[in-house]
Design an enzyme around this catalytic site. Structure first.
Site, mmCIF file in Angstrom:
data_model
loop_
_atom_site.group_PDB
_atom_site.id
_atom_site.type_symbol
_atom_site.label_atom_id
_atom_site.label_comp_id
_atom_site.label_asym_id
_atom_site.label_seq_id
_atom_site.Cartn_x
_atom_site.Cartn_y
_atom_site.Cartn_z
ATOM 1 C CB THR A 155 78.637 4.956 -8.798
ATOM 2 O OG1 THR A 155 77.592 5.688 -8.178
ATOM 3 C CG2 THR A 155 78.377 4.911 -10.284
ATOM 4 C CB VAL A 192 77.550 -3.574 -13.452
ATOM 5 C CG1 VAL A 192 77.549 -4.985 -12.893
ATOM 6 C CG2 VAL A 192 78.908 -3.258 -14.055
ATOM 7 C CB SER A 249 77.254 3.316 -13.523
ATOM 8 O OG SER A 249 76.048 3.824 -13.010
ATOM 9 C CG ASP A 250 72.755 -0.603 -10.045
ATOM 10 O OD1 ASP A 250 72.512 -1.461 -10.916
ATOM 11 O OD2 ASP A 250 72.027 -0.409 -9.068
ATOM 12 C CE LYS A 251 68.129 -1.198 -15.705
ATOM 13 N NZ LYS A 251 66.923 -0.518 -15.155
#
Length: 727
Positions: free
Chosen positions: A723, A639, A376-378
């Protein structure tokens, strides 16, 4: 590495960053010449012409033909509007499935053997399966295309000495001079040649929600960076401070920039090409159905041979024996299975659509249920991408901890509280003893501010009803924080006399303003103004003050006094300065972005008001979702392009590092739970799958790192779902 290497583009990205603006003009002017000998040298007049008049229109076809079009669409996308071609291509893909192929052969054999009813029923089943799958995928493609239409497709360009507004971005060529202003979406990769306080939102590309300030000056790069276009490691995006990237947004300021990469040769274009080259992997369900089809084919062939041999041994007619064997084999093939699977997956796609999730391929629904790793992106995914003030610090109450409740840009329900421990919070009201010392902190943050907030309206960014927002996330957070403390926007009550905007060098913003009615909105401001008037011998004054906000290191050192509990100013000694800076570092270690606030009658005699710590808070339900995934055996990794400290703080709050960050103790035994993009670059590709085992946080990564991580995890047998709202 330069994106145009494959089309004889002679410059690397490192060279582009090292150019002075006039050198950029000279180099790009040379590309418009049809003479190869002129690439190494162009007259000064031509250099000036490109910066003052832009390209000549008669040069555009040659440049576009040689260095490419500004278009990301592939050949497949160009025919996507033809529904007939889409349906035919979808039917072709469906026929490649082993079980579908077997059913097709069964229908043909049934027709040859005279079993018309069986042939019709099997053919009907095949048509239902193929049409349901193809139509659903076509609808998903159409929805994705409508999303692409939401992106702006025009820009402002200088050509033939004339300013062309609303020029289609697809018409841009290398060397075009593009004019940028606040709110513009960048149409290509550009080399900035001049700008005024230009700040870019690069969160869609890097994952960082903090505006990036750009410069037109040449960058000093390591000697190893000035290589040819075959450089092994591209220059990190975060170091390209004089390049603005396609798809990013101008937050503030204005500037002019020359196009250095278009279409598939831009940074986002390279990512698009890499994604297009990825080999499509089959879902676990597809693999199992393929295995079933292979087994059925093998067993059916053996059964036909066995029945034929047995009939021959019993003296039966050969044709009759083969007919019986084939009929039995056809009957053994479950023609209803593809219908059940396809309809079930289609229902899953429809349920996802009702939850605002577009699924392009039917089998992907089943893959989501088999996922073992979620990457997952932050920014905007784990977090709301809405900066929120969390903590306030005042030297008047150095032992007290003051916090804000509530999340996002909605002040309703949020409060300023004194945190005295679990269950012992007390709201700070205008009648509270601490309010006099805390109100100037929030007052400075609201006055030294260029964001706009309207309680009702339509958000110009997201296009939905609710608060109408405009401005940088940090400044919006300061306005909302003031509202939570009961302070209405004070700017309508002040006349701004002067403003010095925030820059990356000065790291602070200054505003000089006077109260319109002669009275300040804060008691501490009134004391400072009256003190100045008394020093002037009671002579007439317009009661102006300077309001300053910025990085603690840039503000605290310029202050001579600090706000006391009664609103008066006390001497700020070295001990107090170190205490304030130490608390700022402690707040930063918790993942907060810290700003210092100050005010005064002179920039040489500022009064330190205090500190505000802000963060991009986790979305509601994220912690519970991560916990549920862990209980289901799914590993969650972060990530992000953000810093290590911020990534760790968010990961702890979301539960990615385990309850209360228990997994951090593993580092004592030689393990690590975080890797940076630079560290990933140092790991050979063949060793990457083994090197990232147990790592939960990847920070300061670029889009190319994300693709490498997914491939490495898949080599380990993981089923990965990625995502994020960025690339």
């Amino acid at each position: 590495m330069s994106a145009q290497a494959g089309l004889c583009y002679p410059y690397s990205r490192a060279q582009e960053c090292a150019w002075q603006p006039e050198e950029a003009s000279k180099a790009l002017s040379a590309l418009a010449s049809t003479s190869t000998s002129s690439v190494s040298g162009v007259s000064a007049d031509n250099n000036t012409l490109l910066l003052s008049r832009g390209h000549n229109s008669n040069e555009i076809p040659y440049i576009r033909g040689r260095y490419g079009k500004n278009d990301l669409n592939t050949d497949d996308n160009e025919t996507s509007s033809n529904i007939v071609l889409i349906l035919l291509a979808g039917l072709k893909d469906q026929l490649k499935e082993p079980l579908i192929g077997m059913l097709t052969c069964s229908a043909i054999l049934s027709l040859v053997l005279g079993n018309t009813a069986d042939a019709v029923s099997i053919t009907t089943a095949l048509l239902i399966v193929c049409l349901v799958a193809v139509v659903q995928e076509y609808r998903s493609n159409q929805a994705l295309e409508r999303l692409n239409d939401l992106m702006p497709h025009t820009c402002t360009v200088l050509r033939d000495g004339a300013c062309l507004a609303n020029l289609e971005a697809s018409q841009l060529v290398v060397g075009d001079l593009v004019l940028l202003s606040t709110g513009d979406r960048v149409p290509a990769d550009l080399r900035l040649v001049d700008g005024v306080e230009l700040a870019m939102d690069e969160s869609s590309l890097t994952g960082e929600n903090t505006p990036v300030h750009k410069t037109s000056a040449a960058l000093s790069l390591p000697a190893t960076a000035h290589t040819t276009t075959n450089c092994a490691l591209p220059l990190p995006l975060t170091e390209q401070r004089n390049i603005v990237f396609m798809g990013t947004l101008v937050c503030s300021g204005r500037g002019r920039a020359l196009v250095v990469a278009v279409g598939k040769h831009t940074e986002i274009g390279k990512i698009s090409c890499e994604l297009a080259e990825i080999e499509e992997r089959k879902s676990p369900l597809q693999i199992k159905i393929d295995e079933l089809g292979q087994k059925l084919a093998t067993y059916s062939s053996l059964f036909i041979a066995l029945i034929a041999l047995l009939g021959w041994m019993l003296g039966k007619p050969f044709l009759e024996t083969v007919t019986v064997a084939v009929s039995l084999a056809v009957a053994a093939i479950p023609e209803g299975l593809p219908i059940c699977v396809t309809v079930t997956l289609a229902l899953g796609v429809l349920r996802m659509a009702r939850r605002n999730a577009i699924v392009k391929k039917l089998p992907v629904v089943e893959s989501l249920g088999c996922t073992t790793v979620v990457a997952s992106d932050k920014t905007g995914t784990l977090t709301k991408n809405q900066m929120t003030a969390r903590s306030v610090y005042s030297l008047a109450f150095p032992q007290q901890k003051f916090c804000f409740t509530g999340v996002g840009y909605v002040p309703a329900g949020g409060k300023l509280i004194r945190d005295e421990g679990i269950g012992k919070n007390a709201e700070i009201l205008p009648t509270s003893i601490e309010y006099t010392a805390l109100s100037p902190i929030l007052g400075v943050g609201a006055i030294c501010n260029n964001a706009s907030y309207s309680a009702s309206g339509v958000d110009s960014v997201e296009g939905r009803s609710g608060p109408a927002l405009s401005g940088q996330p940090t400044e919006l957070a300061l306005l909302v924080a003031a509202m939570k403390a009961g302070i209405d926007d004070p700017r309508p009550l002040y006349h701004r006399l002067q403003e010095v905007p925030f820059t990356s060098d000065r790291k602070r913003m200054e505003v000089k303003a006077r109260p319109v009615g002669g009275s300040h909105t804060c008691f501490a401001f009134t004391i400072a103004s009256d003190l100045q008037e008394s020093k002037m011998g009671g002579s007439s004054s317009d009661h102006y003050l300077y309001f300053v906000k910025g990085m603690p290191e840039a503000v605290v050192g310029e202050c001579k006094t600090f706000t006391e509990s009664d609103g008066s100013a006390a001497i700020l000694n070295d001990f107090d300065r170190q205490r304030a800076l130490s608390h700022a570092r402690m707040m930063a270690s918790d993942g907060l972005r810290v700003l210092a606030m100050a005010y005064g009658t002179s920039l040489d005699a500022l009064t330190f008001a205090g500190l505000i710590g802000m963060e991009d808070p986790p979305r509601e339900g994220v912690t519970e979702a991560v916990h549920s995934l862990r209980e289901g055996g799914v590993t969650t990794i972060m990530v992000t392009g953000d810093s290590k400290e911020t990534a760790f703080a968010v990961a702890r709050r979301c539960g990615i590092l385990g309850d209360a960050g228990k997994d951090i103790s593993d580092m004592e035994y030689g393990a690590t739970c975080a890797l940076s993009g630079a560290e990933l670059d140092g790991i050979p590709t063949r060793n990457l799958p083994d090197s990232i085992g147990g790592v939960r946080i990847f920070y300061r990564v670029s889009p190319r790192h994300k693709l490498s991580l997914v491939r490495a995890l898949q080599q380990h047998g993981e089923i990965v779902a990625m995502t994020g709202d960025g690339v």
